[in-house]
Every structure is written in C-alpha cells, then in structure tokens.
Scaffold this active site. Structure first.
Site, short mmCIF file in Angstrom:
data_model
loop_
_atom_site.label_atom_id
_atom_site.label_comp_id
_atom_site.label_asym_id
_atom_site.label_seq_id
_atom_site.Cartn_x
_atom_site.Cartn_y
_atom_site.Cartn_z
N GLN A 102 0.85 -1.19 0.00
CA GLN A 102 0.00 0.00 0.00
C GLN A 102 0.89 1.25 0.00
O GLN A 102 1.68 1.44 0.91
CB GLN A 102 -0.92 0.04 1.22
CG GLN A 102 -1.91 1.21 1.10
CD GLN A 102 -2.75 1.41 2.34
OE1 GLN A 102 -2.22 1.68 3.41
NE2 GLN A 102 -4.07 1.31 2.18
N TYR A 146 -5.50 11.18 3.78
CA TYR A 146 -4.14 11.43 3.33
C TYR A 146 -4.15 12.16 1.97
O TYR A 146 -5.21 12.53 1.47
CB TYR A 146 -3.34 10.13 3.31
CG TYR A 146 -3.27 9.50 4.69
CD1 TYR A 146 -2.95 10.29 5.80
CD2 TYR A 146 -3.56 8.17 4.90
CE1 TYR A 146 -2.90 9.75 7.09
CE2 TYR A 146 -3.51 7.61 6.19
CZ TYR A 146 -3.19 8.42 7.27
OH TYR A 146 -3.15 7.89 8.53
#
Ligand SMILES: Cc1cc2nc3c(=O)[nH]c(=O)nc-3n(C[C@H](O)[C@H](O)[C@H](O)COP(=O)(O)O)c2cc1C
Length: 358
Positions: free
Chosen positions: A102, A184
């Site tokens: 990820q 994010y």
C-alpha cells in the site's frame, strides 16, 4: 460478475493473480521500521505468519521522504528499503500467499520533525488538520499548517508514486494499492473541504479527482492495470477530511476508475448513511474488496450476494495470525492488545500464537 456465488474459502481472480481464498489481510500501520523507514526483520516474520490469507496488503508505505506521516513507518524510496521489502515479499511467497504494497503519502497529516530539513508537510491547500501526530521522539505534536503544492510541483509528486511502484515490483511485490482514504494526500485533493485550489486540480469533482487518477495512471504505467488497486473509504472522515457532496464525488471517481480496468477496488465502509458497498458495486465491473468491521457471517453474505469478491479483515489479523483457519473451523478469536499496536519490537507483533499452538 465473474466471482459471485462462492464462499470465503473459494479461490478468486484479482487482476493478474488468483487468490487461494477470499480473505484479505487489510493494511495496518504497525510502526516496526527503523528511523530511516527500513522495515526490521520482524516485519517479514509478522506477515509470513499471516500468509493463510489469500492476499496480504501491507501497512501504508511512503513513496518519498516528504510523504512520511508517522514515527517508524516504512518507506519505499531507498535501496536499503527495497532490500528489506524483498525479504518480506520472499517470505510471503515461500509461505504460499500474495502481497500488495500500500503506497501512502500522508500529505498534511505529518509534522516537520518527521520530514527532511524540518520541511512543512505538503497538501493541495494550506488548510491545517486538527489533532496531534506521533513523531520521532515518541511524543505527540500538534499538526501544523501545510504548504500548498505549486502547480508545477504536482508532476514530481506523481512521479514519486511511479518510482515507488517500480521499487515495490523490484522488491518482488505482486502489486500495489494506492491509499486513497483516511484523509491522506489523495483524499485531501478529492475532498472539497481540504482542496481550495482554483487550478486544474481543484474546483469541481472532475478537477478534484484529477490527482488521484493521474497517480493511478502513473502506477499503471509501470505495474500494468492488473496489478494496481485503490482503497477508498467514503465519509470515514479521518484526519479532518470532509466533502460537501460525497456521493457525487465517489460515484464520479469510481466511474473513472472503472474505465481503467484495475486489479481491484477496495472499499472501507464504516456505517455511513449511504451504503457505498451496495451503491458503488454497479459502477465498477472489476473485483471489489470490502472491509470494515466484518465478521465471518457478514463477509460471507457480501460475497454471496455479489457485493464483494473478497473480504478484508484488518484488526482481527493482529491477534489471530491464522485467522482464515479460525474462521473456517469456527474457533474463537483472540483479542489484540491496543497498547502494542505501534510500539517497536516483537511484543504484540510476532508473538500471537496460532490456535494450533495453544
Ligand atoms: C492498527 C491499525 C492500523 C491501520 N493502518 C492502516 C493503514 O496503514 N492503511 C489503511 O488503509 N488502513 C489502515 N487501517 C484501517 C484498516 O485497514 C481497516 O480499514 C479498519 O481497521 C477496519 O477494518 P477491520 O474492522 O477489519 O479492522 C488500520 C487499522 C488499524 C487497527
């Protein structure tokens, strides 16, 4: 849908790969890297213990030093990091599973003390996130106002995701997932409250989605569409992101992602009024991975009714390294110790036994 009408323990095709079962270990930041973002040897051991999963998605990994948001999180920009990640990928393959990395750029969710030269964190706009963040000296510091990225800097940020993808593949990973959730950098661009830009990357949803789509396209350029996935979690609201019209935002994004024929769409669902799992399903023709508080029965019904192709379990994997076996045999699940989620060392990380060890 090619994968419907099957149970949790049947194989499933996800992009280029066939998963041996439909139980995916979800991404979890566990802060077991060193201060240079190099995973320590226990990281390979931890993931290999959990290789009964059909697919493992790693914790968030920063693509470049400026993308780091938390103490002892790992990166994928230096040779030492690539070498350490190769140990992880090899261990998973030896144990008979698959692993995606990820890629997580935390954007404004960071602090100068974590960044090179005490730089300000970057973001689409100079809008500060509320709250505190764990930093290198293991104290929590208040998040600062980030620096808005100049238009001409954005290609460089996108190139860092491409380089990170290249390095993940060089380390032997089976694919990569863009972390598009949890407030994010990608979600900061996507969401109206954190994106106040008036250039091609801000304004209406077509512009706010541009960054995410260009990042995905850059990752696809090096990995191929069948080795790239994306995680979204609409209306999770983590780290202060919010959107004026989330359904419009996510339906538009997912329609665009659908055209790219990706390995998968990973949806984290946390009980928003709109059930994004059901509502987004018809908009995406590829495999869908769904997670968020799942139990065996809820995972099975999502797969049986065709909403999900695979089920993502995160938290339950912490204290149950053999989770798929326990689910299959109906064995009780152990409860994890929260106090060791982010502490260094093996305690609470590699020392949870499998049921057969008890
Ligand atoms: C300790 C911990 C760390 C996490 N770190 C990440 C992360 O790095 N990236 C991510 O996408 N989600 C992260 N999550 C969220 C999980 O992937 C998942 O979406 C969430 O825990 C809900 O699924 P669950 O109920 O199966 O745990 C984290 C969750 C936990 C408990």
């Amino acid at each position: 849908m090619q994968n419907s009408i099957a149970n949790l323990f049947a194989p499933v095709r996800v992009g280029r790969h066939t998963l041996k079962n439909r139980i995916v270990m979800g991404p979890m930041t566990r802060s077991r890297a060193d201060h240079d973002g190099v995973p320590t040897p226990i990281v390979a051991e931890h993931y290999a213990q959990r290789a009964r999963a059909g697919l493992i998605i790693t914790e968030g990994v920063y693509p470049s030093p400026v993308g780091k948001g938390y103490v002892r999180t790992p990166g994928i920009h230096s040779q030492a990091q690539v070498d350490a990640w190769r140990q992880v990928a090899d261990a998973i393959h030896r144990a008979g599973s698959l692993i995606f990395m990820q890629i997580m750029h935390t954007g404004r969710v960071s602090h100068p003390s974590l960044l090179p030269g005490e730089a300000l964190p970057v973001a689409p706009s100079a809008v500060r996130a509320e709250g505190r963040i764990w930093t290198n000296d293991d104290t929590q510091k208040v998040m600062v106002q980030p620096r808005a990225l100049a238009l001409e800097e954005i290609p460089q940020i996108i190139a860092e995701y491409r380089d990170a993808t290249e390095k993940a593949l060089a380390a032997g990973f089976d694919g990569v997932e863009l972390h598009g959730a949890s407030g994010y950098l990608p979600e900061q661009f996507l969401s109206s409250a954190t994106n106040r830009r008036s250039d091609a990357y801000g304004g209406d949803i077509r512009n706010r989605a541009r960054f995410v789509l260009e990042v995905i396209e850059a990752m696809v350029q090096v990995a191929g569409n069948d080795r790239v996935g994306i995680k979204i979690a609409p209306e999770l609201g983590l780290n202060g992101v919010s959107d004026d019209s989330p359904w419009e935002t996510y339906s538009c994004l997912v329609r665009k992602l659908d055209e790219l024929n990706l390995a998968y769409l990973h949806i984290g669902y946390f009980g928003a009024k709109t059930d994004y799992r059901k509502q987004l399903r018809p908009l995406f023709r590829g495999p869908i991975l769904i997670g968020g508080g799942l139990k065996k029965s809820s995972a099975e019904s999502l797969i049986q009714d065709g909403t999900a192709d695979a089920a993502v379990f995160a938290l339950p994997f912490i204290a149950n390294p053999d989770l798929p076996d326990r689910l299959q045999k109906g064995l009780p699940l152990s409860v994890p110790d929260k106090s060791t989620f982010y502490t260094p060392g093996p305690k609470g990380y590699t020392d949870y036994p499998a049921a057969s060890d008890h």
